[in-house]
Design an enzyme around this catalytic site. Structure first.
Site, PDB file in Angstrom:
ATOM      1  N   ALA A  76      26.462 -29.501   7.409  1.00  0.00           N
ATOM      2  CA  ALA A  76      27.925 -29.467   7.289  1.00  0.00           C
ATOM      3  C   ALA A  76      28.351 -28.723   6.023  1.00  0.00           C
ATOM      4  O   ALA A  76      29.257 -27.884   6.052  1.00  0.00           O
ATOM      5  CB  ALA A  76      28.485 -30.887   7.297  1.00  0.00           C
ATOM      6  N   TYR A  77      27.696 -29.033   4.912  1.00  0.00           N
ATOM      7  CA  TYR A  77      28.016 -28.359   3.646  1.00  0.00           C
ATOM      8  C   TYR A  77      27.732 -26.865   3.758  1.00  0.00           C
ATOM      9  O   TYR A  77      28.560 -26.026   3.369  1.00  0.00           O
ATOM     10  CB  TYR A  77      27.202 -28.989   2.519  1.00  0.00           C
ATOM     11  N   SER A  78      26.554 -26.516   4.277  1.00  0.00           N
ATOM     12  CA  SER A  78      26.191 -25.101   4.400  1.00  0.00           C
ATOM     13  C   SER A  78      27.186 -24.357   5.274  1.00  0.00           C
ATOM     14  O   SER A  78      27.614 -23.252   4.951  1.00  0.00           O
ATOM     15  CB  SER A  78      24.775 -24.967   4.974  1.00  0.00           C
TER      16      SER A  78
ATOM     17  N   SER B 251      30.293 -25.081   5.856  1.00  0.00           N
ATOM     18  CA  SER B 251      31.603 -24.933   5.199  1.00  0.00           C
ATOM     19  C   SER B 251      31.573 -23.818   4.164  1.00  0.00           C
ATOM     20  O   SER B 251      32.547 -23.064   4.026  1.00  0.00           O
ATOM     21  CB  SER B 251      32.012 -26.261   4.549  1.00  0.00           C
TER      22      SER B 251
END
Length: 263
Positions: free
Chosen positions: A157-159, A161
């Protein structure tokens, strides 16, 4: 080198957590007038006092970056009280789930990460760009992460975004360039901060049977420069890209990670 930032009005989102304090303090030391934007009013008021002690001045503004209404109000207050917005530094970020594979990441976790890391930057940019365009001047620095350049298992999810934020940055750079506005992306790698010391180092010590120094050295070997990034390294990159020294640089991804993204 004098970066010529004294007196500039700089909006910093997320100035009280993670890299935020180091970045806010770096601009304060350059004599900037800061707009500190965060949902935590007590924290930004305390940070405002710290930055003013370093020679800058600060306007704390309660702002949820996921709200277009609140980001518009923040930009309006900045112009009303300080006259202009010279630079926007988007630091506010959510780590997202850590260690969960894609199929174990909930839709709610994924959406929240996107709301803060991607929509939040879109909202602040959308609020300040018309005001910068009117003056034919502005600098925007979106603080992403090297996981948005190489990806990372367990950080989908972080990557995602931060990959998306790179696209927003590049498109906005093309659109805003004719108005003398630079838009760039800074990608920190692992930073030697509280989370690194309290989570990553103890985990490596336990997993590999190392002491603290050995765990730190093992981690440093992952980088071309064989050292771990300091928060000041990221802050300095933001200073550079917010100054006229970098006037001919826009739409770039600038990793500040000791060479990790290049390996």
């Amino acid at each position: 080198m004098d970066l010529g930032l004294k007196g500039r009005v700089v909006v910093v989102t997320g100035p009280t957590k993670g890299l935020g304090p180091a970045i806010a303090m770096a601009f304060a030391k350059e004599g900037c007038r800061l707009v500190l934007a965060s949902r935590d009013v007590d924290a930004i008021e305390a940070m405002a006092m710290k930055t003013e002690g370093q020679g800058g001045m600060a306007l704390p503004v309660r702002c949820d970056v996921t709200s277009p209404t609140e980001t518009e109000r923040m930009a309006e207050l900045a112009v009303q009280q300080l006259g202009q917005i010279d630079a926007l530094i988007n630091v506010a970020s959510d780590t997202g789930p850590i260690g969960d594979a894609t199929w174990n990441t909930s839709p709610e976790e994924f959406e929240h990460t996107m709301q803060v890391n991607l929509l939040g930057c879109f909202n602040t940019m959308r609020a300040v760009l018309p005001r910068m365009i009117a003056r034919r001047y502005g600098k925007i620095v979106n603080v992403g992460g090297s996981y948005g350049m190489r990806g990372r298992a367990g950080r989908m999810a972080y990557s995602a975004s931060k990959w998306g934020l790179r696209g927003v940055t590049k498109s906005a750079a093309l659109e805003a360039g004719p108005y003398n506005i630079n838009v760039n992306f800074v990608a920190p790698g692992m930073v030697d901060d509280e989370r690194f010391r309290s989570k990553w180092i103890p985990e490596a010590m336990s997993r590999f049977g190392l002491d603290e120094q050995q765990a730190e050295e093992r981690h440093a070997q992952e980088y071309a420069l064989r050292r771990i990034t300091a928060d000041a390294d990221v802050a300095n990159a933001c200073l550079f890209l917010s100054s006229d020294v970098s006037r001919q640089i826009t739409g770039v991804d600038l990793p500040v990670d000791g060479g990790w993204a290049s390996l």
